[in-house]
Design an enzyme around this catalytic site. Structure first.
Site, PDB file in Angstrom:
ATOM      1  N   CYS A  79      81.761  12.726  -9.395  1.00 22.48           N
ATOM      2  CA  CYS A  79      81.485  14.134  -9.071  1.00 22.48           C
ATOM      3  C   CYS A  79      80.045  14.313  -8.555  1.00 22.48           C
ATOM      4  O   CYS A  79      79.749  13.904  -7.441  1.00 22.48           O
ATOM      5  CB  CYS A  79      81.812  15.021 -10.260  1.00 22.48           C
ATOM      6  SG  CYS A  79      82.130  16.730  -9.780  1.00 22.48           S
ATOM      7  N   HIS A 172      86.640  13.295 -12.827  1.00 22.93           N
ATOM      8  CA  HIS A 172      85.936  12.911 -14.060  1.00 22.93           C
ATOM      9  C   HIS A 172      86.838  12.090 -14.976  1.00 22.93           C
ATOM     10  O   HIS A 172      87.385  12.652 -15.929  1.00 22.93           O
ATOM     11  CB  HIS A 172      85.525  14.169 -14.834  1.00 22.93           C
ATOM     12  CG  HIS A 172      84.478  14.995 -14.184  1.00 22.93           C
ATOM     13  ND1 HIS A 172      83.136  14.836 -14.452  1.00 22.93           N
ATOM     14  CD2 HIS A 172      84.566  15.997 -13.284  1.00 22.93           C
ATOM     15  CE1 HIS A 172      82.439  15.717 -13.743  1.00 22.93           C
ATOM     16  NE2 HIS A 172      83.281  16.436 -13.019  1.00 22.93           N
ATOM     17  N   GLU A 174      86.005  10.215 -17.265  1.00 23.39           N
ATOM     18  CA  GLU A 174      85.422  10.139 -18.620  1.00 23.39           C
ATOM     19  C   GLU A 174      85.945  11.253 -19.520  1.00 23.39           C
ATOM     20  O   GLU A 174      85.729  11.236 -20.723  1.00 23.39           O
ATOM     21  CB  GLU A 174      83.883  10.183 -18.546  1.00 23.39           C
ATOM     22  CG  GLU A 174      83.258  11.535 -18.241  1.00 23.39           C
ATOM     23  CD  GLU A 174      83.331  11.932 -16.759  1.00 23.39           C
ATOM     24  OE1 GLU A 174      83.995  11.232 -15.975  1.00 23.39           O
ATOM     25  OE2 GLU A 174      82.736  12.974 -16.420  1.00 23.39           O
TER      26      GLU A 174
END
Ligand code: GLN
Length: 194
Positions: A79, A172, A174
């Site tokens: 991002c 994302h 994560e």
């Protein structure tokens, strides 16, 4: 086991550290040039690319980052991190600089003009992943040496790319608990150190 840093100027550092540890790497926060020197690869997290750029200047990290990437250090930007790895950006803040490395044009807040955040299933390097987008950029165009690893609706936009040791995603991983994108990057770092 490779040591992978997470650029810890701003953004979702802790989530990346955890995902890297679960993916078989030693993970460490990187704020200073000496800390950057000590890692085999680097994750640039999501957050806010204008803030990250300004803090990178304040902490004298911009040139060391550029240098290590030029020398071939593997890096993964998610991002805002994707924006940081782009050679050129659209809709940046006044004077906004990047670290660069990937021959691409990235449009900041591109999806965000339509919808701030959304989730989608998409193919990443041949695997189906669930992707979370938050005020996400997309890749407007890529140079000949850049591989497109994933695209997303609306508009079949490029959202994952790789150029040699550099990887970037608009989304994302994560935040999903699925470590496959991080494992892909850990394998890149492993491969480059042999
Ligand atoms: N819109 C942010 C930027 O321009 C990126 C958002 C994110 O990293 N979740 O940096």
């Amino acid at each position: 086991m490779p040591t992978i840093g997470v650029l810890a100027l701003q953004g979702d550092v802790r989530e990346h550290v955890r995902m890297l540890q679960e993916s078989g790497a030693t993970a460490t926060a990187v704020r200073r040039p000496a800390e950057l020197d000590a890692v085999d690869g680097l994750v640039i997290p999501g957050g806010e690319s204008t803030t990250m750029w300004k803090l990178a200047e304040t902490f004298d990290m911009l040139d060391p980052l550029r240098m290590r990437i030029k020398e071939g250090m593997p890096a993964y930007g998610s991002c805002a991190g994707m924006i940081m790895l782009a050679d050129r950006i659209e809709d940046g803040a006044d004077g906004q600089q990047t670290v660069g490395g990937i021959d691409m044009v990235v449009r900041r807040n591109a999806f965000g003009r339509q919808v701030d955040s959304f989730e989608a299933d998409l193919d990443f390097a041949g695997e189906r992943v669930h992707a979370v987008f938050i005020r996400a950029p997309w890749v407007e165009s890529v140079g000949a040496d850049v591989d497109v690893l994933g695209t997303a609706e609306p508009g079949d936009r490029i959202v994952a790319v790789r150029q040699g040791p550099l990887l970037a995603t608009s989304f994302h991983p994560e935040l999903t608990g699925d470590t496959r994108v991080h494992r892909y990057f850990v394998d890149m770092v492993d491969g480059s150190s042999r």
